[in-house]
Design a protein around this motif. Structure first.
Motif, PDB file in Angstrom:
ATOM      1  N   VAL A 176       0.607  -1.158  -0.154  1.00 42.30           N
ATOM      2  CA  VAL A 176       0.044  -0.083  -0.146  1.00 42.30           C
ATOM      3  C   VAL A 176       0.928   1.434  -0.063  1.00 42.30           C
ATOM      4  O   VAL A 176       1.782   1.155   0.901  1.00 42.30           O
ATOM      5  N   LYS A 177       0.551   2.227  -0.811  1.00 42.26           N
ATOM      6  CA  LYS A 177       1.297   3.422  -0.940  1.00 42.26           C
ATOM      7  C   LYS A 177       0.312   4.709  -0.659  1.00 42.26           C
ATOM      8  O   LYS A 177      -0.934   4.605  -0.970  1.00 42.26           O
ATOM      9  N   ALA A 178       0.967   5.702   0.077  1.00 45.19           N
ATOM     10  CA  ALA A 178       0.173   6.922   0.326  1.00 45.19           C
ATOM     11  C   ALA A 178       1.088   8.167  -0.128  1.00 45.19           C
ATOM     12  O   ALA A 178       2.184   8.062   0.275  1.00 45.19           O
ATOM     13  N   SER A 179       0.270   9.092  -0.255  1.00 43.11           N
ATOM     14  CA  SER A 179       1.093  10.335  -0.696  1.00 43.11           C
ATOM     15  C   SER A 179       0.077  11.688  -0.349  1.00 43.11           C
ATOM     16  O   SER A 179      -1.039  11.422  -0.426  1.00 43.11           O
ATOM     17  N   PHE A 180       0.637  12.600   0.030  1.00 40.31           N
ATOM     18  CA  PHE A 180      -0.052  13.911   0.150  1.00 40.31           C
ATOM     19  C   PHE A 180       0.426  15.029  -0.402  1.00 40.31           C
ATOM     20  O   PHE A 180       1.628  15.233  -0.176  1.00 40.31           O
ATOM     21  N   ALA A 181      -0.301  15.949  -1.044  1.00 41.63           N
ATOM     22  CA  ALA A 181       0.118  16.966  -1.736  1.00 41.63           C
ATOM     23  C   ALA A 181      -1.021  17.866  -1.644  1.00 41.63           C
ATOM     24  O   ALA A 181      -2.179  17.547  -2.439  1.00 41.63           O
ATOM     25  N   ASN A 182      -0.453  19.500  -1.621  1.00 38.53           N
ATOM     26  CA  ASN A 182      -1.621  20.357  -1.573  1.00 38.53           C
ATOM     27  C   ASN A 182      -3.172  20.022  -1.166  1.00 38.53           C
ATOM     28  O   ASN A 182      -4.372  20.232  -1.512  1.00 38.53           O
ATOM     29  N   GLY A 183      -3.313  19.407   0.172  1.00 38.25           N
ATOM     30  CA  GLY A 183      -4.218  18.945   0.849  1.00 38.25           C
ATOM     31  C   GLY A 183      -5.013  17.817   0.344  1.00 38.25           C
ATOM     32  O   GLY A 183      -6.268  17.786   0.732  1.00 38.25           O
TER      33      GLY A 183
END
Length: 166
Positions: free
Chosen positions: A136-143
């Motif tokens: 599983v991969k998660a990313s966070f950008a600009n809300g």
């Protein structure tokens, strides 16, 4: 005199009956007007994302709002969390349920009026598939929080296309 003439039902923007001219001086009339305003505000916001009493997550779908897309190999979950920092979000996967948990903090302590949501939130999303938890991969950008959840080979083999006969 009709009983309705005694009660200021001015919710639709109409003026109160002439009996109540100068009603601002009477604390009971002010209280009545404020209670009506509160009920009007609450009834107007049903289904638009106001906080519930339990977990401070809005009703009717929850918060954060998510998009879920599916391909043969994976699930993609995208959640909008404006105003939340990456360090304030926790993503958990347990028993094929994806949990998004965190807190949105206010920049200003005292506000006169706000329609924005602040506080702790938790959103549980049942996936309906076995996923490969170690991939599983998660990313966070600009809300925007994006999670890619690869389906397990077992889950991929369970899918059966059914022909539609005319």
């Amino acid at each position: 005199m009709n009983m309705r003439d005694l009660i200021p039902w001015g919710r639709s923007g109409s003026q109160a009956p002439s009996v109540y001219r100068g009603g601002d001086q009477n604390p009971f009339f002010s209280l009545h007007r404020e209670v009506n305003r509160l009920f009007d505000d609450v009834s107007r916001t049903f289904g638009t994302g106001f906080p519930s009493l339990g977990q401070l997550s809005p009703l009717n779908g929850g918060w954060p709002k998510v998009e879920i897309s599916e391909s043969d190999n994976e699930l993609r979950v995208t959640a909008e969390v404006p105003g939340v920092e990456e360090k304030d979000i926790e993503v958990l996967l347990d028993d094929d349920v994806l949990t998004l948990r965190g807190e949105k903090r206010s920049e200003v302590e005292e506000k006169d009026y706000s329609e924005r949501f602040y506080g702790r939130f938790e959103r549980r999303i049942p996936l309906g598939y076995d996923v490969e938890e170690d991939k599983v991969k998660a990313s966070f950008a600009n809300g925007v929080l994006t999670m890619i959840l690869p389906k397990s080979p077992n889950a991929q083999s369970k899918v059966k296309r059914i022909a539609i006969n005319q």
